[in-house]
Design an enzyme around this catalytic site. Structure first.
Site, mmCIF file in Angstrom:
data_model
loop_
_atom_site.group_PDB
_atom_site.id
_atom_site.type_symbol
_atom_site.label_atom_id
_atom_site.label_comp_id
_atom_site.label_asym_id
_atom_site.label_seq_id
_atom_site.Cartn_x
_atom_site.Cartn_y
_atom_site.Cartn_z
ATOM 1 N N HIS A 135 8.404 -3.638 -7.066
ATOM 2 C CA HIS A 135 9.186 -3.194 -5.904
ATOM 3 C C HIS A 135 9.528 -4.385 -5.018
ATOM 4 O O HIS A 135 9.080 -5.507 -5.286
ATOM 5 C CB HIS A 135 8.403 -2.145 -5.090
ATOM 6 C CG HIS A 135 7.006 -2.535 -4.767
ATOM 7 N ND1 HIS A 135 6.700 -3.570 -3.916
ATOM 8 C CD2 HIS A 135 5.815 -2.048 -5.200
ATOM 9 C CE1 HIS A 135 5.392 -3.676 -3.829
ATOM 10 N NE2 HIS A 135 4.821 -2.785 -4.608
HETATM 11 P P1 TYD Z 1 1.518 0.082 -4.050
HETATM 12 O O1 TYD Z 1 1.839 -1.020 -3.103
HETATM 13 O O2 TYD Z 1 2.583 1.101 -4.313
HETATM 14 O O3 TYD Z 1 0.998 -0.543 -5.413
HETATM 15 P P2 TYD Z 1 1.843 -0.866 -6.721
HETATM 16 O O4 TYD Z 1 3.173 -1.303 -6.275
HETATM 17 O O5 TYD Z 1 1.071 -1.946 -7.417
HETATM 18 O O6 TYD Z 1 1.885 0.390 -7.497
HETATM 19 O O7 TYD Z 1 0.212 0.827 -3.536
HETATM 20 C C1 TYD Z 1 -0.374 1.889 -4.271
HETATM 21 C C2 TYD Z 1 -0.853 2.928 -3.293
HETATM 22 O O8 TYD Z 1 -1.884 2.405 -2.475
HETATM 23 C C3 TYD Z 1 0.247 3.385 -2.341
HETATM 24 O O9 TYD Z 1 0.790 4.593 -2.758
HETATM 25 C C4 TYD Z 1 -0.450 3.547 -1.011
HETATM 26 C C5 TYD Z 1 -1.719 2.781 -1.117
HETATM 27 N N1 TYD Z 1 -1.750 1.574 -0.249
HETATM 28 C C6 TYD Z 1 -2.257 1.687 1.031
HETATM 29 O O10 TYD Z 1 -2.629 2.775 1.495
HETATM 30 N N2 TYD Z 1 -2.333 0.559 1.811
HETATM 31 C C7 TYD Z 1 -1.956 -0.648 1.359
HETATM 32 O O11 TYD Z 1 -2.043 -1.660 2.092
HETATM 33 C C8 TYD Z 1 -1.415 -0.758 0.037
HETATM 34 C C9 TYD Z 1 -0.931 -2.073 -0.508
HETATM 35 C C10 TYD Z 1 -1.332 0.377 -0.735
#
Ligand code: TYD
Length: 133
Positions: A49
């Site tokens: 993303h």
């Molecule tokens: P995400 O950044 O979407 O990870 P990836 O892109 O690797 O799949 O994060 C996964 C989930 O974790 C997201 O749905 C919400 C949670 N999250 C938090 O609550 N706080 C944070 O700081 C991060 C990075 C993620």
């Protein structure tokens, strides 16, 4: 600013080495949030993303992985495998983390609190937004 590797100080010590980063000497932004990615099963990809506003700095504290950056036109791969340098990623760059080694630990610091609205999770939408610029 463009994505770039930032070398960190390495304080050699026979008792064990030490590295650090702080704003504004190594980091171009003040840290508001820290998170880490670990226990990644072989072959998995994380973080496909872009962020509208958030900038971040990514380090392989342990092990290794690749960060593939796309500016909407071309991809560039950065291999992170030492804890004394990291990758600065400005806002509006698509990035994914892949090729994690066993027991790798990715530390990520960001200048913004978590906000789902800051994510662009659709590559076509990201491409449109970068084409407009
Ligand atoms: P995400 O950044 O979407 O990870 P990836 O892109 O690797 O799949 O994060 C996964 C989930 O974790 C997201 O749905 C919400 C949670 N999250 C938090 O609550 N706080 C944070 O700081 C991060 C990075 C993620």
């Amino acid at each position: 600013m463009i994505p770039k590797l930032i070398n960190l100080p390495k304080i050699y010590d026979k008792r064990g080495n030490l590295s650090f980063f702080e704003y504004p000497n190594q980091l171009p932004f003040e840290i508001e949030r820290t998170y880490w990615i670990y226990d990644v099963p072989g072959g998995e990809t994380r973080g496909s993303h872009a962020f509208r506003e958030q900038q971040e700095f990514i380090i392989a504290l342990s092990g290794s992985f690749d960060v593939v950056i796309n500016d909407g036109k071309e991809e560039k791969l950065f291999s992170l495998n030492r804890s004394y340098y990291g990758l600065y990623v400005p806002k509006m760059y698509w990035r994914r983390l892949e090729n994690f080694s066993t027991n790798s630990l990715a530390l990520i610091v960001s200048d913004k609190a978590y906000n789902e609205n800051d994510y662009i999770r659709d590559f076509k939408q990201f491409k449109r937004l970068t084409d407009e610029k």
